[in-house]
Design a protein around this motif. Structure first.
Motif, PDB file in Angstrom:
ATOM      1  N   VAL A  31       0.876  -1.174   0.000  1.00  0.00           N
ATOM      2  CA  VAL A  31       0.000   0.000   0.000  1.00  0.00           C
ATOM      3  C   VAL A  31       0.917   1.229   0.000  1.00  0.00           C
ATOM      4  CG1 VAL A  31      -1.704   1.310   1.324  1.00  0.00           C
ATOM      5  CG2 VAL A  31      -1.881  -1.159   1.207  1.00  0.00           C
ATOM      6  N   LEU A  32       0.549   2.221  -0.795  1.00  0.00           N
ATOM      7  CA  LEU A  32       1.332   3.458  -0.888  1.00  0.00           C
ATOM      8  C   LEU A  32       0.864   4.487   0.133  1.00  0.00           C
ATOM      9  CD1 LEU A  32       1.381   3.906  -4.763  1.00  0.00           C
ATOM     10  CD2 LEU A  32       3.226   3.045  -3.331  1.00  0.00           C
ATOM     11  N   GLU A  33       1.795   5.359   0.522  1.00  0.00           N
ATOM     12  CA  GLU A  33       1.478   6.539   1.340  1.00  0.00           C
ATOM     13  C   GLU A  33       0.699   6.179   2.602  1.00  0.00           C
ATOM     14  OE1 GLU A  33       2.235   9.847   0.251  1.00  0.00           O
ATOM     15  OE2 GLU A  33       3.310   9.032  -1.464  1.00  0.00           O
ATOM     16  N   VAL A  34       1.355   5.496   3.523  1.00  0.00           N
ATOM     17  CA  VAL A  34       0.697   5.045   4.751  1.00  0.00           C
ATOM     18  C   VAL A  34       1.067   5.976   5.907  1.00  0.00           C
ATOM     19  CG1 VAL A  34       0.449   3.142   6.388  1.00  0.00           C
ATOM     20  CG2 VAL A  34       0.747   2.657   3.943  1.00  0.00           C
ATOM     21  N   PRO A  35       0.080   6.677   6.482  1.00  0.00           N
ATOM     22  CA  PRO A  35       0.360   7.548   7.623  1.00  0.00           C
ATOM     23  C   PRO A  35       0.625   6.706   8.875  1.00  0.00           C
ATOM     24  CG  PRO A  35      -1.980   7.554   7.136  1.00  0.00           C
ATOM     25  CD  PRO A  35      -1.321   6.709   6.075  1.00  0.00           C
ATOM     26  N   LEU A  36       1.650   7.086   9.617  1.00  0.00           N
ATOM     27  CA  LEU A  36       2.025   6.363  10.836  1.00  0.00           C
ATOM     28  C   LEU A  36       1.593   7.151  12.063  1.00  0.00           C
ATOM     29  CD1 LEU A  36       5.623   5.326   9.715  1.00  0.00           C
ATOM     30  CD2 LEU A  36       3.504   3.980   9.543  1.00  0.00           C
ATOM     31  N   ALA A  37       1.520   6.483  13.191  1.00  0.00           N
ATOM     32  CA  ALA A  37       1.065   7.107  14.434  1.00  0.00           C
ATOM     33  C   ALA A  37       2.001   8.218  14.905  1.00  0.00           C
ATOM     34  CB  ALA A  37       0.919   6.043  15.525  1.00  0.00           C
ATOM     35  N   ASN A  38       3.247   8.222  14.456  1.00  0.00           N
ATOM     36  CA  ASN A  38       4.197   9.260  14.871  1.00  0.00           C
ATOM     37  C   ASN A  38       4.128  10.502  13.983  1.00  0.00           C
ATOM     38  OD1 ASN A  38       5.445   8.366  12.529  1.00  0.00           O
ATOM     39  ND2 ASN A  38       7.358   7.777  13.522  1.00  0.00           N
ATOM     40  N   GLY A  39       3.152  10.557  13.077  1.00  0.00           N
ATOM     41  CA  GLY A  39       2.991  11.716  12.207  1.00  0.00           C
ATOM     42  C   GLY A  39       3.749  11.614  10.894  1.00  0.00           C
ATOM     43  N   ARG A  40       4.563  10.598  10.733  1.00  0.00           N
ATOM     44  CA  ARG A  40       5.299  10.390   9.482  1.00  0.00           C
ATOM     45  C   ARG A  40       4.416   9.637   8.488  1.00  0.00           C
ATOM     46  NH1 ARG A  40       8.786  14.141  10.305  1.00  0.00           N
ATOM     47  NH2 ARG A  40      10.234  13.772  11.981  1.00  0.00           N
ATOM     48  N   ARG A  41       4.889   9.547   7.250  1.00  0.00           N
ATOM     49  CA  ARG A  41       4.160   8.841   6.209  1.00  0.00           C
ATOM     50  C   ARG A  41       5.130   7.923   5.487  1.00  0.00           C
ATOM     51  NH1 ARG A  41       4.812   9.506   1.423  1.00  0.00           N
ATOM     52  NH2 ARG A  41       5.657  11.592   1.650  1.00  0.00           N
ATOM     53  N   ALA A  42       4.836   6.635   5.498  1.00  0.00           N
ATOM     54  CA  ALA A  42       5.677   5.657   4.801  1.00  0.00           C
ATOM     55  C   ALA A  42       5.337   5.685   3.316  1.00  0.00           C
ATOM     56  CB  ALA A  42       5.455   4.261   5.371  1.00  0.00           C
ATOM     57  N   ASP A  43       6.357   5.731   2.462  1.00  0.00           N
ATOM     58  CA  ASP A  43       6.111   5.727   1.015  1.00  0.00           C
ATOM     59  C   ASP A  43       5.407   4.455   0.587  1.00  0.00           C
ATOM     60  OD1 ASP A  43       7.323   8.213   0.677  1.00  0.00           O
ATOM     61  OD2 ASP A  43       9.283   7.349   0.210  1.00  0.00           O
ATOM     62  N   VAL A  44       5.916   3.309   1.030  1.00  0.00           N
ATOM     63  CA  VAL A  44       5.309   2.010   0.725  1.00  0.00           C
ATOM     64  C   VAL A  44       5.361   1.161   1.989  1.00  0.00           C
ATOM     65  CG1 VAL A  44       5.360  -0.056  -0.737  1.00  0.00           C
ATOM     66  CG2 VAL A  44       6.190   2.133  -1.657  1.00  0.00           C
ATOM     67  N   MET A  45       4.235   0.561   2.333  1.00  0.00           N
ATOM     68  CA  MET A  45       4.187  -0.413   3.418  1.00  0.00           C
ATOM     69  C   MET A  45       3.623  -1.687   2.813  1.00  0.00           C
ATOM     70  SD  MET A  45       2.200  -0.378   7.101  1.00  0.00           S
ATOM     71  CE  MET A  45       3.319   0.736   7.943  1.00  0.00           C
ATOM     72  N   ALA A  46       4.133  -2.811   3.252  1.00  0.00           N
ATOM     73  CA  ALA A  46       3.647  -4.088   2.728  1.00  0.00           C
ATOM     74  C   ALA A  46       3.577  -5.114   3.842  1.00  0.00           C
ATOM     75  CB  ALA A  46       4.577  -4.583   1.615  1.00  0.00           C
ATOM     76  N   LEU A  47       2.640  -6.060   3.680  1.00  0.00           N
ATOM     77  CA  LEU A  47       2.496  -7.172   4.612  1.00  0.00           C
ATOM     78  C   LEU A  47       2.846  -8.468   3.903  1.00  0.00           C
ATOM     79  CD1 LEU A  47      -0.883  -6.520   6.471  1.00  0.00           C
ATOM     80  CD2 LEU A  47       1.428  -6.205   7.334  1.00  0.00           C
ATOM     81  N   THR A  48       3.592  -9.315   4.596  1.00  0.00           N
ATOM     82  CA  THR A  48       3.867 -10.648   4.077  1.00  0.00           C
ATOM     83  C   THR A  48       2.699 -11.563   4.451  1.00  0.00           C
ATOM     84  OG1 THR A  48       4.963 -11.517   6.060  1.00  0.00           O
ATOM     85  CG2 THR A  48       6.350 -10.293   4.487  1.00  0.00           C
ATOM     86  N   ALA A  49       2.685 -12.746   3.899  1.00  0.00           N
ATOM     87  CA  ALA A  49       1.642 -13.720   4.224  1.00  0.00           C
ATOM     88  C   ALA A  49       1.674 -14.100   5.703  1.00  0.00           C
ATOM     89  CB  ALA A  49       1.790 -14.967   3.349  1.00  0.00           C
ATOM     90  N   ARG A  50       2.841 -13.991   6.339  1.00  0.00           N
ATOM     91  CA  ARG A  50       2.972 -14.324   7.770  1.00  0.00           C
ATOM     92  C   ARG A  50       2.692 -13.130   8.676  1.00  0.00           C
ATOM     93  NH1 ARG A  50       8.854 -16.342   7.891  1.00  0.00           N
ATOM     94  NH2 ARG A  50       8.713 -14.544   9.216  1.00  0.00           N
ATOM     95  N   GLU A  52       4.405 -10.163   8.573  1.00  0.00           N
ATOM     96  CA  GLU A  52       5.572  -9.301   8.744  1.00  0.00           C
ATOM     97  C   GLU A  52       5.315  -7.977   8.022  1.00  0.00           C
ATOM     98  OE1 GLU A  52       9.916 -10.849   8.929  1.00  0.00           O
ATOM     99  OE2 GLU A  52       9.570 -10.186   6.866  1.00  0.00           O
ATOM    100  N   VAL A  53       5.710  -6.873   8.635  1.00  0.00           N
ATOM    101  CA  VAL A  53       5.489  -5.539   8.086  1.00  0.00           C
ATOM    102  C   VAL A  53       6.801  -5.001   7.514  1.00  0.00           C
ATOM    103  CG1 VAL A  53       4.781  -3.162   8.608  1.00  0.00           C
ATOM    104  CG2 VAL A  53       3.687  -5.093   9.800  1.00  0.00           C
ATOM    105  N   TRP A  54       6.761  -4.593   6.259  1.00  0.00           N
ATOM    106  CA  TRP A  54       7.907  -3.980   5.599  1.00  0.00           C
ATOM    107  C   TRP A  54       7.566  -2.527   5.277  1.00  0.00           C
ATOM    108  CZ3 TRP A  54      10.404  -7.402   1.234  1.00  0.00           C
ATOM    109  CH2 TRP A  54      10.692  -8.666   1.734  1.00  0.00           C
ATOM    110  N   ILE A  55       8.544  -1.652   5.427  1.00  0.00           N
ATOM    111  CA  ILE A  55       8.422  -0.277   4.948  1.00  0.00           C
ATOM    112  C   ILE A  55       9.545  -0.034   3.961  1.00  0.00           C
ATOM    113  CG2 ILE A  55       8.686   2.171   5.554  1.00  0.00           C
ATOM    114  CD1 ILE A  55       7.143   1.646   8.106  1.00  0.00           C
ATOM    115  N   VAL A  56       9.184   0.586   2.823  1.00  0.00           N
ATOM    116  CA  VAL A  56      10.154   0.948   1.802  1.00  0.00           C
ATOM    117  C   VAL A  56      10.082   2.457   1.605  1.00  0.00           C
ATOM    118  CG1 VAL A  56      10.934   0.621  -0.567  1.00  0.00           C
ATOM    119  CG2 VAL A  56       9.832  -1.285   0.658  1.00  0.00           C
ATOM    120  N   GLU A  57      11.182   3.114   1.791  1.00  0.00           N
ATOM    121  CA  GLU A  57      11.299   4.555   1.582  1.00  0.00           C
ATOM    122  C   GLU A  57      11.967   4.780   0.234  1.00  0.00           C
ATOM    123  OE1 GLU A  57      11.187   8.697   2.808  1.00  0.00           O
ATOM    124  OE2 GLU A  57      10.004   6.909   3.207  1.00  0.00           O
TER     125      GLU A  57
END
Length: 141
Positions: A31-50, A52-57
């Motif tokens: 998913v693109l442009e994910v707002p985080l609880a700390n006020g930042r925005r992740a460019d790309v966030m992804a979930l694995t089948a298990r 696991e959370v990945w963030i890609v800047e």
């Protein structure tokens, strides 16, 4: 060549498209442009089948990378953190303790895997719920 992207927003959009395609090919749900609880925005966030959370800047150029002092704040919201850059980016500048992806508008490749830094249970639940709600709301558009 006239079709080559020249602006930072164009390069960033192509990086994001290539990264999401690559992640989906690896079985992740991006998913693109994910707002985080700390006020930042992740460019790309992804979930694995298990779960696991990945963030890609994404970094469109050296200047984009050099002025970004906020990226360490993303690491509290993912199990793995990556930078995604173009093939022309000076890759030696990317810190060794994060993952490295090289991408273009058509796909990408993980050149260096990210170390796993497991999220605490409560944080994982909050991030996963945020991700699920955001993805569901965007599916309505």
């Amino acid at each position: 060549m006239l079709d080559e992207p020249h602006s930072r927003p164009e390069i960033t959009a192509l990086l994001a498209r290539g990264v999401t395609r690559m992640l989906a090919e690896h079985g992740l749900a991006p998913v693109l442009e994910v707002p985080l609880a700390n006020g930042r925005r992740a460019d790309v966030m992804a979930l694995t089948a298990r779960g696991e959370v990945w963030i890609v800047e994404t970094k469109s150029c050296l200047e984009d990378f050099a002025v970004d002092l906020k990226w360490p704040a993303y690491m509290d919201y993912c199990d793995r953190f990556f930078f995604a850059v173009t093939e022309q980016f000076p890759q030696a500048l990317i810190p060794e303790d994060v993952g490295l992806i090289v991408a273009d508008g058509f796909g990408g490749a993980i050149l260096r895997d990210s170390p796993v830094r497991p999220l605490a249970g409560a944080r994982r639940k909050a991030v996963t719920l945020l991700f699920a709600r955001l993805a569901a709301l965007r599916a309505l558009d």
